[in-house]
Design an enzyme around this catalytic site. Structure first.
Site, PDB file in Angstrom:
ATOM      1  N   ASP A  29       0.833  -1.211   0.000  1.00  0.00           N
ATOM      2  CA  ASP A  29       0.000   0.000   0.000  1.00  0.00           C
ATOM      3  C   ASP A  29       0.861   1.251   0.000  1.00  0.00           C
ATOM      4  O   ASP A  29       0.526   2.254  -0.659  1.00  0.00           O
ATOM      5  CB  ASP A  29      -0.926   0.012   1.217  1.00  0.00           C
ATOM      6  CG  ASP A  29      -2.076  -0.980   1.095  1.00  0.00           C
ATOM      7  OD1 ASP A  29      -2.211  -1.594   0.017  1.00  0.00           O
ATOM      8  OD2 ASP A  29      -2.821  -1.133   2.070  1.00  0.00           O
ATOM      9  N   ASP A  91      -5.197   4.948  -9.461  1.00  0.00           N
ATOM     10  CA  ASP A  91      -4.908   5.038 -10.896  1.00  0.00           C
ATOM     11  C   ASP A  91      -5.696   6.183 -11.530  1.00  0.00           C
ATOM     12  O   ASP A  91      -5.191   6.905 -12.394  1.00  0.00           O
ATOM     13  CB  ASP A  91      -5.275   3.728 -11.601  1.00  0.00           C
ATOM     14  CG  ASP A  91      -4.221   2.653 -11.415  1.00  0.00           C
ATOM     15  OD1 ASP A  91      -3.135   2.961 -10.900  1.00  0.00           O
ATOM     16  OD2 ASP A  91      -4.503   1.491 -11.779  1.00  0.00           O
TER      17      ASP A  91
END
Length: 207
Positions: A29, A91
């Site tokens: 992460d 993203d």
């Protein structure tokens, strides 16, 4: 296509890096977030000020983290829905920063409305491409088709902007953005058509 072959190649290349980061106590992460922050900095910090080559080079390096974090998760045996969700959400943030940075730069340069509109169209259509797939999967369908998946879109904008940063005429980037906008629109239609075929082939609810 780039998403499949490019990711497979990058996984082989960066597996040693992934193992090293895990030994250092870095989490997948953390790599995902750091990579997104880096791409956003390149898009909103370098693209907006006209440093297109360095922005593209820096963003390319940070985009690679999209492969490294997934490799780290698989090695650690922690691949799951949260990682996929975080990666997908960030993203969209990274994509918006790159195309948004170009929109700002075009506006500052006094470029034609068409030029800025092309970058904006790529930004909007890219989001729609991703949404159409996500919505389909949420309804139990698949939509893994299209000319312009994320890999193609990112490569196109980084290469186009990078070459212009090296002195190639702006028309090169304009053509790249125009083709990318068309390919993205076609991808939306392709994915919607794919889902429609699946929906029509499925038995009626309650049957």
């Amino acid at each position: 296509m780039l998403n499949t072959y490019g990711r497979a190649f990058a996984t082989r290349v960066f597996t040693p890096v992934a193992r090293f980061l895990l030994r250092c106590g870095v989490t997948p992460d953390a790599v995902t977030i750091a990579g997104t922050v880096g791409v956003v900095a390149c898009g909103l910090g370098l693209y907006t000020t006209g440093h297109l080559f360095w922005g593209s080079l820096g963003a390319t390096l940070f985009v690679l983290s999209d492969t490294i974090d997934g490799t780290m998760a698989r090695i650690r045996g922690s691949s799951g829905r949260w990682g996929a969700y975080l990666d997908s959400c960030l993203d969209r943030v990274a994509d918006a920063a790159l195309f948004g940075g170009l929109v700002v730069w075009f506006a500052r340069q006094g470029a034609s409305d068409l030029t800025a509109g092309l970058a904006l169209a790529c930004l909007v259509l890219g989001g729609i491409v991703s949404y159409v797939k996500a919505r389909a999967e949420g309804l139990g369908y698949t939509a893994n088709v299209g000319l312009a998946e994320r890999g193609e879109r990112i490569v196109a904008v980084l290469v186009g902007a990078g070459f212009v940063g090296l002195g190639v005429p702006l028309v090169f980037l304009q053509v790249v953005l125009a083709l990318l906008a068309v390919a993205s629109a076609v991808t939306v239609v392709q994915r919607m058509a794919t889902v429609r075929r699946q929906a029509l082939a499925a038995p009626p609810a309650g049957a």
